[in-house]
Design a protein around this motif. Structure first.
Motif, PDB file in Angstrom:
ATOM      1  N   ARG A 195       0.846  -1.197   0.000  1.00 52.33           N
ATOM      2  CA  ARG A 195       0.000   0.000   0.000  1.00 52.33           C
ATOM      3  C   ARG A 195       0.881   1.246   0.000  1.00 52.33           C
ATOM      4  N   THR A 196       0.586   2.143  -0.910  1.00 56.37           N
ATOM      5  CA  THR A 196       1.325   3.408  -1.003  1.00 56.37           C
ATOM      6  C   THR A 196       0.360   4.561  -0.777  1.00 56.37           C
ATOM      7  N   GLN A 197       0.718   5.439   0.131  1.00 55.83           N
ATOM      8  CA  GLN A 197      -0.146   6.573   0.447  1.00 55.83           C
ATOM      9  C   GLN A 197       0.677   7.861   0.476  1.00 55.83           C
ATOM     10  N   TRP A 198       0.135   8.901  -0.154  1.00 58.31           N
ATOM     11  CA  TRP A 198       0.732  10.237  -0.098  1.00 58.31           C
ATOM     12  C   TRP A 198      -0.257  11.171   0.582  1.00 58.31           C
ATOM     13  N   ASP A 199       0.287  12.117   1.323  1.00 56.14           N
ATOM     14  CA  ASP A 199      -0.540  13.159   1.916  1.00 56.14           C
ATOM     15  C   ASP A 199       0.306  14.429   1.990  1.00 56.14           C
ATOM     16  N   CYS A 200      -0.315  15.520   2.288  1.00 53.11           N
ATOM     17  CA  CYS A 200       0.393  16.794   2.348  1.00 53.11           C
ATOM     18  C   CYS A 200      -0.195  17.619   3.478  1.00 53.11           C
ATOM     19  N   ASP A 201       0.653  18.066   4.409  1.00 50.33           N
ATOM     20  CA  ASP A 201       0.156  18.862   5.535  1.00 50.33           C
ATOM     21  C   ASP A 201       0.346  20.366   5.316  1.00 50.33           C
ATOM     22  N   GLY A 202       0.657  20.754   4.069  1.00 45.23           N
ATOM     23  CA  GLY A 202       0.879  22.160   3.759  1.00 45.23           C
ATOM     24  C   GLY A 202       2.338  22.554   3.793  1.00 45.23           C
ATOM     25  N   GLU A 203       3.135  21.813   4.561  1.00 42.18           N
ATOM     26  CA  GLU A 203       4.561  22.106   4.669  1.00 42.18           C
ATOM     27  C   GLU A 203       5.424  20.934   4.223  1.00 42.18           C
ATOM     28  N   ASN A 204       4.883  19.718   4.271  1.00 46.28           N
ATOM     29  CA  ASN A 204       5.655  18.518   3.955  1.00 46.28           C
ATOM     30  C   ASN A 204       4.837  17.578   3.075  1.00 46.28           C
ATOM     31  N   LEU A 205       5.540  16.820   2.247  1.00 40.76           N
ATOM     32  CA  LEU A 205       4.932  15.682   1.573  1.00 40.76           C
ATOM     33  C   LEU A 205       5.128  14.473   2.477  1.00 40.76           C
TER      34      LEU A 205
END
Length: 416
Positions: free
Chosen positions: A278-288
């Motif tokens: 499973r591969t998941q990407w997210d972004c908190d506004g400052e980091n990938l």
């Protein structure tokens, strides 16, 4: 031709324009060769030939030229390159949309046009493919340079936008004040100023597009990259997409992220009894934020050479990677890559062995000064400035002003 093809196949990105020009010179004379590729976020132009052309050609000119190219075949016509109308021969690579431009081209007498063009097509296809492969597997040193050059280009463009926007907006305010009696002249000049403002804003948007990639686009390219592995393995690859509204990724972050996930997928696929990744990407506004997890036996070694190489890729863009191996339950890998540049020193400037005058020239270069201003500031001739810059290129092992400026900024060199 075989030797030229071999040289192209082995050429590093910062020498690939020279290698391509050397390969085609026996068939096509030209004053300059320019490659424009958005795969290389930090240095979209790769150039070889006459310095007067190379130092003045702009991304806007190349982008405009590419927009009028036909889908098939080379385009031989006149176009504005380096600020002047010139005879050019241009080709576009179909998959990457990379652009090749030859200025003042002429076919060597003993070669027919069809034969020479076929050879040009072959070498250009080899070059464009080589660029795609090198960027998709970008080493840490390339990512560092790419991030430095991207940040420098954004800075210079932002300064240009501020300067000209203020000028043009002031002009518009003055013309609209009614102080001019000639209404027709006022209308005409107002229209021209509005058009210039639109072009300037368009240039700013275009520059931003070159150094950033929407997070969804970057993730979809990752899915395409992994499609062959998904097809030929028995592993079920699951993709948890990032939010569509996520912040755009700097180009070097997108390249690094894809390279790291591809490397992890390959390392995991070599482990026994892995059926799902499973591969998941997210972004908190400052980091990938990247997470990769498998359901294997938990035998992935954090000390393996392949994992160590991936650690270096992450560190090159100031990121961090952690691996949690759970015997019997698989491995859970987390990667955090900051979206904003935090360039660390690119090397020890003292190791370059620069003379005092050379260091001063480099400092002025890094502040965006042209040769004439550098000469005036240092009370020397422009020819002397050019002599110092030539020595700088040799000592820094670079080929252009942009590379020298990027390296200077990466190393913390600024005008006192």
């Amino acid at each position: 031709m075989l030797e030229a093809a071999a040289e192209l196949a082995e050429a590093p990105l910062n020498r690939i324009a020279d290698s391509l020009r050397n390969a085609i010179l026996p068939f096509f004379r030209n004053s300059a060769l320019i490659i424009f590729t958005e795969d290389c976020t930090g240095r979209p132009q790769k150039k070889s030939g006459e310095e007067d052309i190379l130092s003045r050609v702009s991304i806007t000119e190349l982008d405009r030229l590419r927009s009028v190219l036909p889908d098939n075949g080379p385009w031989h016509n006149r176009a504005v390159i380096a600020g002047e109308p010139r005879n050019v021969l241009a080709l576009r690579h179909p998959s990457s949309h990379a652009l090749l431009v030859l200025t003042d081209p002429s076919i060597i007498a003993e070669d027919s046009e069809a034969e020479a063009t076929a050879i040009l097509r072959y070498f250009w296809r080899l070059t464009a493919t080589r660029i795609q492969e090198k960027v998709s597997d970008a080493p840490p040193s390339y990512l560092l340079e790419s991030r430095a050059a991207s940040a420098e280009r954004v800075r210079v463009t932002a300064e240009l936008i501020d300067q000209h926007s203020t000028t043009l907006e002031t002009l518009l305010a003055a013309l609209r004040s009614g102080s001019l009696d000639d209404a027709e002249a006022r209308t005409s000049v107002t229209d021209m100023a509005v058009k210039a403002l639109i072009e300037l804003r368009t240039l700013n948007d275009r520059t931003s597009d070159l150094v950033e990639e929407p997070v969804m686009t970057a993730f979809e390219r990752l899915r395409e990259d992994l499609r062959p592995l998904m097809h030929f393995s028995n592993i079920d690859f699951q993709f948890i997409e990032p939010p569509k509204s996520g912040r755009a990724l700097p180009g070097e972050v997108a390249h690094a992220a894809r390279a790291v996930v591809r490397g992890l997928a390959l390392a995991i696929a070599e482990q026994p009894d892995v059926s799902r990744v499973r591969t998941q990407w997210d972004c908190d506004g400052e980091n990938l934020l990247i997470n990769v997890r498998d359901d294997g036996r938990g035998e992935l070694s954090a000390d393996a050479a392949s994992i160590s190489r991936l650690q270096h890729r992450v560190q090159a863009v100031d990121g961090r990677m952690s691996i949690d191996v759970m015997p019997g339950w698989g491995a859970d890998i987390s990667v955090v890559i900051p979206l904003d540049s935090g360039i660390k020193g690119g090397g020890d400037a003292a190791a370059w062995g620069l003379a005092a005058r050379e260091l001063e020239v480099l400092q002025l270069l890094s502040s965006g000064q042209r040769n004439r201003i550098i000469a005036t500031t240092m009370h020397i001739s422009e020819n002397t400035v050019k002599f110092h810059i030539k020595n700088l290129y040799q000592k820094l092992n670079v080929r252009s002003r942009a590379e020298a400026i990027a390296l200077a900024h990466a190393t913390g060199i600024r005008r006192p």
